[in-house]
Design an enzyme around this catalytic site. Structure first.
Site, PDB file in Angstrom:
ATOM      1  N   TYR A  64       0.857  -1.194   0.000  1.00 39.21           N
ATOM      2  CA  TYR A  64       0.000   0.000   0.000  1.00 39.21           C
ATOM      3  C   TYR A  64       0.886   1.234   0.000  1.00 39.21           C
ATOM      4  CZ  TYR A  64      -5.002  -0.445   0.063  1.00 39.21           C
ATOM      5  OH  TYR A  64      -6.297  -0.601  -0.329  1.00 39.21           O
ATOM      6  N   GLU A  66      -0.572   4.813  -0.398  1.00 39.45           N
ATOM      7  CA  GLU A  66      -1.387   6.028  -0.603  1.00 39.45           C
ATOM      8  C   GLU A  66      -0.547   7.268  -0.355  1.00 39.45           C
ATOM      9  OE1 GLU A  66      -5.019   6.151   1.553  1.00 39.45           O
ATOM     10  OE2 GLU A  66      -5.794   4.339   0.612  1.00 39.45           O
ATOM     11  N   ASP A 241      -6.156  15.567 -23.569  1.00 38.60           N
ATOM     12  CA  ASP A 241      -6.109  14.131 -23.297  1.00 38.60           C
ATOM     13  C   ASP A 241      -5.398  13.496 -24.491  1.00 38.60           C
ATOM     14  OD1 ASP A 241      -6.557  11.445 -23.088  1.00 38.60           O
ATOM     15  OD2 ASP A 241      -8.694  11.600 -22.637  1.00 38.60           O
ATOM     16  N   THR A 270      -3.008   7.823 -21.383  1.00 41.52           N
ATOM     17  CA  THR A 270      -2.833   6.435 -20.978  1.00 41.52           C
ATOM     18  C   THR A 270      -1.381   6.097 -21.260  1.00 41.52           C
ATOM     19  OG1 THR A 270      -3.468   5.697 -23.187  1.00 41.52           O
ATOM     20  CG2 THR A 270      -5.195   5.695 -21.522  1.00 41.52           C
ATOM     21  N   LYS A 273      -1.289   2.684 -24.896  1.00 46.99           N
ATOM     22  CA  LYS A 273      -1.672   2.704 -26.314  1.00 46.99           C
ATOM     23  C   LYS A 273      -0.393   2.935 -27.142  1.00 46.99           C
ATOM     24  CE  LYS A 273      -6.050   4.919 -25.001  1.00 46.99           C
ATOM     25  NZ  LYS A 273      -7.095   3.955 -24.752  1.00 46.99           N
ATOM     26  N   ARG A 279      -0.729  -1.131 -18.869  1.00 50.02           N
ATOM     27  CA  ARG A 279      -2.071  -0.545 -18.792  1.00 50.02           C
ATOM     28  C   ARG A 279      -2.088   0.457 -17.644  1.00 50.02           C
ATOM     29  NH1 ARG A 279      -6.372  -1.491 -21.285  1.00 50.02           N
ATOM     30  NH2 ARG A 279      -5.104  -2.799 -22.609  1.00 50.02           N
TER      31      ARG A 279
HETATM   32  N1  PLP Z   1      -8.966   9.092 -23.100  1.00 55.00           N
HETATM   33  C1  PLP Z   1      -8.990   8.742 -24.385  1.00 55.00           C
HETATM   34  C2  PLP Z   1      -8.815   9.804 -25.423  1.00 55.00           C
HETATM   35  C3  PLP Z   1      -9.178   7.410 -24.754  1.00 55.00           C
HETATM   36  O1  PLP Z   1      -9.227   7.065 -26.046  1.00 55.00           O
HETATM   37  C4  PLP Z   1      -9.344   6.441 -23.731  1.00 55.00           C
HETATM   38  C5  PLP Z   1      -9.555   5.007 -24.022  1.00 55.00           C
HETATM   39  O2  PLP Z   1      -9.806   4.520 -25.035  1.00 55.00           O
HETATM   40  C6  PLP Z   1      -9.320   6.861 -22.407  1.00 55.00           C
HETATM   41  C7  PLP Z   1      -9.131   8.186 -22.120  1.00 55.00           C
HETATM   42  C8  PLP Z   1      -9.565   5.908 -21.299  1.00 55.00           C
HETATM   43  O3  PLP Z   1      -8.498   5.088 -21.027  1.00 55.00           O
HETATM   44  P1  PLP Z   1      -8.664   3.831 -20.081  1.00 55.00           P
HETATM   45  O4  PLP Z   1      -9.392   2.801 -20.832  1.00 55.00           O
HETATM   46  O5  PLP Z   1      -7.253   3.452 -19.744  1.00 55.00           O
HETATM   47  O6  PLP Z   1      -9.400   4.302 -18.854  1.00 55.00           O
END
Ligand code: PLP
Length: 472
Positions: A64, A66, A241, A270, A273, A279
């Site tokens: 843990y 946190e 994002d 993320t 990808k 992950r």
């Molecule tokens: N943001 C975007 C632009 C995404 O395409 C995705 C997933 O496909 C996510 C966030 C979410 O990612 P996760 O599945 O790891 O929560």
């Protein structure tokens, strides 16, 4: 003959697992076999390196931790501190960010951390101040009520789902659409491209707290300098994002106006990808938001996953090597070759092509729905996913598009020539499939599906997945 390190490691791990629950060991082995055999064109998937995978299977999982480095709620976190600090350092160096928070368990979690940080930074309320100093347990019902009132009705402007935005960018059924008073911007119906004048107009009218850029299914670059100017003109916080294209930023394919890091107040991503890590998720920001972002756990997130942070450190170290830039460029070269091959054969592509890692086929050109096309391709050994196209006549469930991406096949080593062959296989299946009596039903000769499956396998045979891993 002695086995190499990777084969020994994975074989030993499976042997240990098999002694307890053989079906799990079998499933892990079967997953590798399936991945080796499938022509994976899912734009959001990739193949992490053996080093990244192996960094996750250990006793860090038992700890843990946190809080953050140096500010933990648990004792004995010195080794977690080491890997978290390393992952953050690699992330800062790789992306040129002043602050990196590497704890989010996924991209959605990273976005929630960012939303909280922006709200907490912008909204002045005594209740929020208490929450920020982690006296959440001391909040009274009246405090919570005041907090909800202060936080509620904040506005978010993001890209609409059918134009390629993500659920968390304000889509109504998602928590982001419930937390925020939401409005979305689409793309130009004629070109399929973001119309920055329209975004500016929407921002002027709506005056959002947060302007979000980034996408899951938009096949073009976004000019983040212009988007930041729009955000500044209405006093919005600019959030990007980059979950899908982080690998292209890391590999310096997206630079200048197309690199979000110098332009955005806060960037989420993320790590699994195009970045090719484990992950997970990550947040990058400047010093103004760093403190709030670091409160992600336990404010928004459950306990950190130290074994995944260890793997993030490994993958980010890999992404800092010069060969990653070459990989990132090949992702785009391959996507463009695939787009070109499809167009030449008569496919209709959203925006007419791509300048990133993905291509969106409008399968209404083949007389199909996305659902029919996805399944027909799957029957033929080609793994893609259905996706909405702008102003989709078939809605978000059946859809009218197929999204295909090249990060995974590029990791396997396939190049431009193989992309042309891939385009041929896709076009063959889609042009030979006919719509059935519902939006899900279709007719495809099983012999043709079989033939294409075999051709896909032959194509892959020259590019073995995890060539160093022999499970025996
Ligand atoms: N943001 C975007 C632009 C995404 O395409 C995705 C997933 O496909 C996510 C966030 C979410 O990612 P996760 O599945 O790891 O929560």
């Amino acid at each position: 003959m002695s086995l190499n390190a990777e084969s020994t490691a994975f074989r030993s791990a499976l042997e240990v697992i098999r002694a307890v629950e053989p079906r799990v060991a079998d499933a892990i082995g079967a997953e590798l076999a399936d991945q080796r055999e499938s022509l994976k064109l899912i734009a959001s998937e990739n193949y992490a390196s053996p080093a990244t995978l192996l960094a996750m299977g250990n006793w860090f999982s038992d700890k843990y931790a946190e809080g953050t480095v140096g500010r933990r709620f648990y004792a004995g976190c010195q080794n977690v501190d080491t890997v978290e600090a390393l992952a953050a350092e690699h992330a800062r160096e790789l992306f040129g960010a002043s602050h990196a928070y590497v704890q989010p368990h996924s991209g959605i979690d990273a976005n929630l951390v960012a939303f909280w940080a922006i709200l907490a930074d912008r909204v002045e309320s005594p209740a929020l101040k208490k929450a920020q100093v982690r006296q959440v347990n001391d909040l009274t019902e009246a405090d919570w009520f005041a907090l909800r009132r202060e936080l509620g009705n904040q506005r978010m402007l993001g890209m609409s789902l059918d134009a390629g935005g993500h659920l968390t960018h304000g889509f109504r059924p998602n928590i982001s659409g419930k937390m925020f008073d939401q409005r979305s911007y689409g793309t130009d119906p004629a070109t399929g491209l973001v119309d920055y004048d329209k975004v500016a107009e929407a921002a002027r009218e709506f005056k959002p707290l947060i302007l979000v850029a980034g996408y899951s299914a938009y096949p073009r670059k976004v000019n983040f300098r212009i988007m930041r100017e729009i955000a500044d003109s209405v006093g919005a916080t600019f959030m990007v994002d980059m979950a899908h294209f982080a690998g292209l930023v890391a590999g310096k394919v997206f630079t200048g106006d197309f690199d979000p890091v110098p332009h955005a107040h806060i960037v989420t991503t993320t790590t699994h990808k195009s970045l090719r890590g484990p992950r997970g998720g990550m947040v990058l920001c400047g010093p103004e938001l760093a403190d709030q972002v670091d409160r992600g756990c336990p404010m928004v997130l459950g306990g950190p996953l130290p074994h995944v942070m260890a793997a993030k450190a490994v993958a980010l170290a890999e992404a800092r090597r010069p060969d990653f830039a070459d990989y990132a460029q090949r992702i785009v070269d391959n996507a463009q070759a695939l787009a070109e091959g499809l167009t030449r054969r008569g496919a209709k592509l959203v925006t007419g092509g791509t300048d990133n890692h993905l291509v969106l086929i409008d399968v209404t050109g083949y007389g199909l729905t996305g659902r029919q096309a996805e399944q027909a391709l799957l029957d033929s050994g080609i793994v893609t996913n259905r996706n909405s196209v702008p102003q989709d006549p078939n809605g978000a469930w059946y859809t009218s598009g197929i999204r295909i991406g090249t990060p995974a096949l590029t990791s396997r080593g396939l190049g431009v020539a193989e992309m042309d062959q891939t385009a041929e296989l896709i076009h063959t299946v889609l042009s030979q499939t006919t719509s059935g009596e519902s939006k899900a039903k279709y007719v495809l000769d099983p012999a043709l599906a079989d033939k294409v499956s075999k051709q896909a396998n032959e194509l892959l045979a020259g590019f073995p997945l995890y060539p160093a891993v022999d499970l025996g």
